[in-house]
Write an enzyme that holds these catalytic residues in place. Sequence first.
Site: not given
Length: 146
Positions: A9, A66, A80, A123
Site C-alpha cells: 500500500r 487508495n 522486505h 534489499e
Amino acid sequence: MQYLHTMVRVADLDASLRFYCDLLGLKEVRRKENEKGRFTLVFLAAPEDEERSREQKAPEVELTYNWAPETYTGGRNFGHLAYRVDDLYALCQHLMDNGVTINRPPRDGHMAFVRSPDGISVELLQKGDALPAQEPWASMENTGSW
C-alpha cells in the site's frame, strides 16, 4: 505453486512510482483503476522479468493506492522486497544522489538496504560474486532501520 506478486500500500502514488521506476528501474506493466472501490493498482516488474510478467502476470510488485488518504505504519512487518542488481555500488550511488538514504550500505559489496517513500524495506543484492570492498561504502555506518 507459483509466486505472483507482493502488494504494497502506498500513500503517494507519484512518489512511489518515482522510487520504484525512475530510481530502482522497475517497469510498469499494467494499471487498474477501480472507480467503485476508489483505488488504483499498479503492477511493476524488474527489467529481466518484464516479458514474463506481461505473459504470466508474475513475478510483480503491486502498488495499491487508495484514493481516500490514509497513513500507513509498520511497513517492516511484512519483511522486505529483494532485487538482484548488475552493479550494487552504481545503483546505491544513483539512489543516494537522488535523495534516498542507504540504510544498510553495501560494505561487503554484496547487499544493501533502502526504504521506499512508504517505509517498505528493499534489499539490493549484487548479481554474481560480491564486488571488492570500496569507499565510501566500506566505512559507511547504518542509518535508521532496515
